[in-house]
Motif scaffolding. Structure first.
Motif, short mmCIF file in Angstrom:
data_model
loop_
_atom_site.label_atom_id
_atom_site.label_comp_id
_atom_site.label_asym_id
_atom_site.label_seq_id
_atom_site.Cartn_x
_atom_site.Cartn_y
_atom_site.Cartn_z
N VAL A 257 0.96 -1.21 0.15
CA VAL A 257 0.14 0.10 0.11
C VAL A 257 0.77 1.08 0.12
O VAL A 257 2.04 1.13 0.23
N SER A 258 0.11 2.23 -0.49
CA SER A 258 0.91 3.70 -0.26
C SER A 258 0.27 4.62 0.75
O SER A 258 -0.97 4.32 1.05
N LEU A 259 1.15 5.12 1.39
CA LEU A 259 0.54 6.08 2.65
C LEU A 259 0.84 7.29 2.30
O LEU A 259 1.90 7.81 2.11
N LEU A 260 -0.30 8.11 2.51
CA LEU A 260 -0.28 9.66 2.24
C LEU A 260 -0.65 10.44 3.70
O LEU A 260 -1.64 10.17 4.25
N ARG A 261 0.08 11.32 3.87
CA ARG A 261 -0.24 12.37 4.87
C ARG A 261 -1.33 13.47 4.52
O ARG A 261 -1.58 13.61 3.17
N ILE A 262 -2.17 13.46 5.57
CA ILE A 262 -3.58 14.26 5.09
C ILE A 262 -3.33 15.76 5.51
O ILE A 262 -2.86 16.03 6.95
N GLU A 263 -3.18 16.53 4.51
CA GLU A 263 -2.95 18.07 4.85
C GLU A 263 -3.98 18.64 5.62
O GLU A 263 -5.16 18.27 5.65
N GLY A 264 -3.86 19.84 6.22
CA GLY A 264 -4.89 20.74 6.83
C GLY A 264 -4.95 20.28 8.23
O GLY A 264 -5.84 20.85 9.19
N ALA A 306 6.89 5.84 12.85
CA ALA A 306 6.72 7.28 13.20
C ALA A 306 5.69 7.57 12.28
O ALA A 306 5.68 7.38 11.12
N PRO A 307 4.62 8.84 12.75
CA PRO A 307 3.82 9.26 11.98
C PRO A 307 4.34 10.00 10.81
O PRO A 307 5.47 10.30 10.77
N LEU A 308 3.56 10.29 9.56
CA LEU A 308 3.99 10.82 8.32
C LEU A 308 4.11 12.29 8.72
O LEU A 308 3.18 12.69 9.45
N SER A 309 5.20 13.09 8.55
CA SER A 309 5.39 14.29 8.80
C SER A 309 5.50 15.29 7.51
O SER A 309 6.06 14.63 6.45
N ALA A 310 5.05 16.26 7.68
CA ALA A 310 5.25 17.54 6.73
C ALA A 310 6.65 17.73 6.34
O ALA A 310 7.46 17.67 7.15
#
Length: 312
Positions: A257-264, A306-310
């Motif tokens: 799977v691909s993981l994407l950070r959610i903006e906002g 670790a959480p996905l970071s900006a």
């Protein structure tokens, strides 16, 4: 008195499981041992405790239901002997009934429970996995001493101590139109089908992420099992949103799977300790909570990446 606490324990496991086979799996004791214990109890007490139906398993007789309540009380009182001795001698021992949220359990439960038992050999951890609502109910009824869960609509009669913050992220198949991206928005996601984690309280959290943005997701499926959701997302049935982040990017069928950070900055989940408020913790419970405080933090959650970071 010619029966043992062990036989009482086997009886409780069979009564709560509704079958010798399930009781055997639950407490890791052979089926013949459990059957023998129940037969001995019935003989000793002179009462039939179960109705045995080949296709339907076990069901308690009226006498059996009464005995189940008394048996639980008896074991609880026996465990208090260990707690009293522990408090007096300043040692850590006894049985800890530990609850863990079902979506967190595969990652954090093994390391947390095993490391605690290794550090305190006199303590035994009895883990139980359930959704948040069930954990709260079992804490209230004293079936659990403490639980690891989320800050999801925790009533006033409970204490929640946050340990780590988990922001939500999106899960998509490698062939999904968003897969090449590192981040997305809830608005973009709402154009596709959502595979919703359909558990009490959890579903409200995920739908609330969209509602706060004035959006309504298009729900492709409602499923209460996170592993199934991840595998369906990997097969491009839809996208998923999660907070726990396993160290592997593979689904159960081996697809990636691909993981994407959610903006906002969508609202994160807080992992923490759940206990009944104003209930004085035993030394065992207090020591376990201290153990969790050293093991779980924003920078380190057992079993998770670790959480996905900006980007900085």
């Amino acid at each position: 008195m010619r029966f043992t606490f062990r036989q009482i324990e086997y009886f409780i496991a069979a009564a709560e499981s509704g079958s010798i086979k399930l009781a055997s799996e639950r407490i890791n004791i052979s089926q013949p041992s459990i059957s023998t214990a129940i037969s001995h109890l019935e003989s000793e007490l002179g009462a039939q405790l179960f109705l045995r139906r080949h296709a339907q398993g076990l069901s308690l007789t009226p006498v059996g239901r009464q005995l189940l309540a008394e048996a639980k009380l008896l074991l609880d009182q026996a465990n208090r002997l260990y707690q009293t001795a522990s408090e007096a001698s300043e040692t850590v021992r006894g049985t800890l009934a530990l609850g863990c949220l079902v979506t967190l359990a595969p990652m954090i439960l093994p390391e947390v429970s095993q490391s605690f038992a290794a550090r305190y050999p006199g303590a035994q951890v009895l883990p139980e996995v359930a959704d948040q609502e069930a954990l709260l109910n079992r804490l209230a009824s004293a079936e659990l001493d403490v639980a690891l869960g989320y800050d999801l609509m925790v009533p006033d009669e409970f204490e929640f101590e946050p340990l780590a913050e988990l922001p939500p992220y999106a899960i998509v198949a490698q062939g999904h139109p968003l897969a090449a991206r590192t981040a997305t928005t809830l608005e973009e996601l709402s154009r596709y089908g959502l595979i919703l984690l359909d558990l009490p309280l959890s579903r409200d959290y995920f739908l609330g992420l969209f509602a706060r943005e004035g959006l309504a997701p298009r729900i492709a499926a409602r499923i209460p099992h996170s592993d199934v959701i991840r595998t369906m997302a990997a097969n491009d049935f839809g996208y998923a949103i999660a907070n726990v982040r396993p160290r592997s990017t593979r689904a159960m069928d081996g697809r990636i799977v691909s993981l994407l950070r959610i903006e906002g900055n969508p609202q994160p989940m807080q992992i923490g300790l759940l206990r009944v408020a104003r209930r004085q913790p035993t030394r065992l419970v207090s020591t376990f909570c201290d153990h969790c405080r050293t093991l779980i933090s924003d920078g380190n959650v057992p079993g998770m990446e670790a959480p996905l970071s900006a980007p900085s």
